[in-house]
Design an enzyme around this catalytic site. Structure first.
Site, short mmCIF file in Angstrom:
data_model
loop_
_atom_site.label_atom_id
_atom_site.label_comp_id
_atom_site.label_asym_id
_atom_site.label_seq_id
_atom_site.Cartn_x
_atom_site.Cartn_y
_atom_site.Cartn_z
N TRP A 88 8.59 9.78 -9.09
CA TRP A 88 7.50 9.76 -8.10
C TRP A 88 7.21 11.16 -7.60
CZ3 TRP A 88 5.15 5.77 -9.32
CH2 TRP A 88 5.79 4.56 -9.57
N ASP A 155 6.76 11.05 1.04
CA ASP A 155 6.52 9.74 0.46
C ASP A 155 7.69 8.87 0.91
OD1 ASP A 155 6.38 7.48 -1.14
OD2 ASP A 155 6.32 8.57 -3.04
N LYS A 179 7.16 -2.10 -1.00
CA LYS A 179 8.61 -2.05 -1.12
C LYS A 179 9.30 -2.61 0.12
CE LYS A 179 8.00 0.10 -5.04
NZ LYS A 179 7.58 1.49 -5.07
C1 LIG Z 1 6.79 2.50 -5.97
C2 LIG Z 1 6.70 3.89 -5.51
C3 LIG Z 1 5.53 4.67 -5.68
C4 LIG Z 1 4.29 4.13 -6.37
O1 LIG Z 1 3.59 3.33 -5.51
P1 LIG Z 1 2.17 2.71 -5.93
O2 LIG Z 1 1.85 1.96 -4.68
O3 LIG Z 1 2.39 1.86 -7.13
O4 LIG Z 1 1.24 3.84 -6.18
C5 LIG Z 1 5.51 5.94 -5.18
N1 LIG Z 1 6.59 6.47 -4.57
C6 LIG Z 1 7.73 5.77 -4.40
C7 LIG Z 1 8.89 6.41 -3.71
C8 LIG Z 1 7.81 4.46 -4.87
O5 LIG Z 1 8.95 3.76 -4.71
#
Ligand SMILES: *Cc1c(COP(=O)(O)O)cnc(C)c1O
Length: 343
Positions: A88, A155, A179
Site C-alpha cells: 500500500w 493511511d 477494514k
Molecule cells: C486495504 C488497504 C488499502 C486499499 O484500500 P481500497 O479501499 O481498496 O483502496 C490501502 N491501504 C491499506 C493500509 C489497506 O489495508
C-alpha cells in the site's frame, strides 16, 4: 469482522428505516433523515479520536487508493517523503510521483516488508512524511505517532480506532472504511484545514478536500448505507468504552495469539518484536511442517475458524483481529493450533 449488532442494524435499515416504510437506500442524501446520520458519524469520529480544532472530518466515496492520488494533489508542493513499508505504501508513492519529487526515506522491501525501518532521515524541506500505520498484508504496525520535522500524513485503513492517535501531528489521516469501520465503498478523511490551499496546481473539484469541506462532506452523493453502518459502529465503539478500550482489547488479543505462535513448535510468526501488528497477525508453518499448511486450514474450517489464509505475497496464515473480534475468536484459533499440534 463487524459487531453483529451493527450488521443487524444495517440490515434492518435496509428493510425499513425507523418505521418509515422506506429503505434507507431509498432516502435522499439531502433528506431530513439522512443528514443527521452523516453529521453524527462525523462528530463521533471526531470525538472518539480526540480530533483537535482546525481539523475537518469527511466521509467520501471511493477507497483508500483514491487518497493515494488526492493526498499529493492537495498537499504536495514540490517534495514529499514516503516510508515504504509494503504494497500500500508503494502504491501511494507511485501516485505521488505524478505530482513532484518523492523521497523514499526508508524501505523494508529487503526482507519482504517484515519490519518497520528505524533511524531514517526525514528531509526537513519535505511537504509531508507519508506513513502506512498498519501494513495489512505484512502484519507490521507503527504503534506510536512518529516524531517528524515535517507534518505526517497517514493511511490508517486497517488500524483506525484501534489505538489512540495524536492527530495534531498529522496534516491528514485517511483510509478505506472496509477494514475496521464499515463495509466497502466508503473512505474516511481527517484533514487539517490550514494545510490546504497551499499548492499552485488546479485541483478538479471532486478531488479537492476544500470543496468537500465547504460542502459539508456532501459535494456529491455520499455512500449513504456505508455511512449508516459506520455510524452504528462508531456508536458501538463509544458504548464499549471508546478507543482506549479498543486498544486494550487489541493488545490482549495480540498477546494471546503471538504467545501461542511463539510457544507452539509447529508455527512461527513472520514479524518479530515491537513491529508486530495487533490487527493482522501473520504466521506460517515452522520449518519442517510446511506441507501441513493446507491441512491446518481445513482443520480450522472444520472447527468453525475461517478466513485465516495469508495474503499471497506472504503465504501461510493471517488472523485479522479488527475491533469487533472477540477474545473468544482468538482463543478458538489458539485451541485449533494446540490440538492440531497434538494430533
Ligand atoms: C486495504 C488497504 C488499502 C486499499 O484500500 P481500497 O479501499 O481498496 O483502496 C490501502 N491501504 C491499506 C493500509 C489497506 O489495508
Amino acid at each position: 469482522m463487524l459487531p453483529r449488532e451493527v450488521v443487524e442494524a444495517t440490515a434492518s435499515a435496509v428493510l425499513d428505516y425507523q418505521g418509515m416504510g422506506l429503505s434507507l437506500m431509498e432516502l435522499s442524501h439531502r433528506s431530513a433523515e439522512f443528514k443527521p446520520i452523516l453529521e453524527e458519524a462525523r462528530s463521533l469520529l471526531r470525538e472518539l479520536l480526540d480530533v483537535p480544532q482546525g481539523y475537518e472530518v469527511l466521509f467520501l466515496g471511493g477507497g483508500a487508493s483514491m487518497h493515494f492520488c488526492m493526498v499529493p494533489f492537495n498537499f504536495l508542493k514540490s517534495k514529499a517523503a514516503y516510508l515504504n513499508t509494503g504494497t500500500w505504501a508503494s502504491k501511494a508513492m507511485k501516485e505521488a510521483k505524478l505530482f513532484g519529487e518523492v523521497v523514499e526515506v526508508a524501505s523494508s522491501a529487503d526482507k519482504n516488508f517484515n519490519y518497520i525501518p528505524k533511524g531514517f532521515e526525514i528531509p526537513a524541506d519535505a511537504d509531508y512524511l507519508h506513513v502506512t500505520s498498519n501494513n495489512t498484508i505484512y502484519g507490521t504496525q507503527l504503534h506510536s505517532d512518529l516524531d517528524s520535522p515535517v507534518p505526517l500524513i497517514a493511511d490508517m485503513s486497517s488500524d483506525i480506532l484501534s489505538r489512540r492517535v495524536d492527530v495534531s501531528k498529522y496534516n491528514c489521516i485517511y483510509g478505506g472504511a472496509q477494514k475496521n469501520l464499515a463495509q466497502s465503498g466508503l473512505s474516511f478523511v481527517i484533514v487539517k484545514e490550514s494545510a490546504l490551499g497551499r499548492v499552485e496546481r488546479t485541483i478538479p473539484s471532486i478531488l479537492d478536500y476544500s470543496v468537500h469541506i465547504a460542502n459539508g462532506s456532501m459535494f456529491n452523493t455520499p455512500p449513504t448505507l456505508p455511512i449508516y453502518t459506520a455510524l452504528c459502529n462508531l456508536r458501538w465503539v463509544k458504548e464499549q468504552g471508546g478507543v482506549a478500550e479498543m486498544e486494550r482489547r487489541a493488545l490482549q488479543r495480540a498477546e494471546t495469539l503471538y504467545g501461542e505462535i511463539d510457544a507452539n513448535k509447529m508455527f512461527c510468526a513472520t514479524v518479530d518484536g515491537e513491529d508486530r501488528s495487533y490487527m493482522n497477525i501473520d504466521f506460517v508453518m515452522a520449518p519442517g511442517y510446511e506441507e501441513l499448511e493446507q491441512s491446518f486450514v481445513e482443520y480450522c474450517a472444520s472447527r468453525g475458524v475461517v478466513a485465516i489464509t495469508g495474503h499471497r505475497s506472504v503465504g501461510g496464515f493471517r488472523a485479522s483481529c479488527y475491533n469487533a473480534m472477540p477474545l473468544e475468536g482468538v482463543e478458538a484459533l489458539v485451541d485449533c493450533m494446540r490440538s492440531f499440534a497434538k494430533r
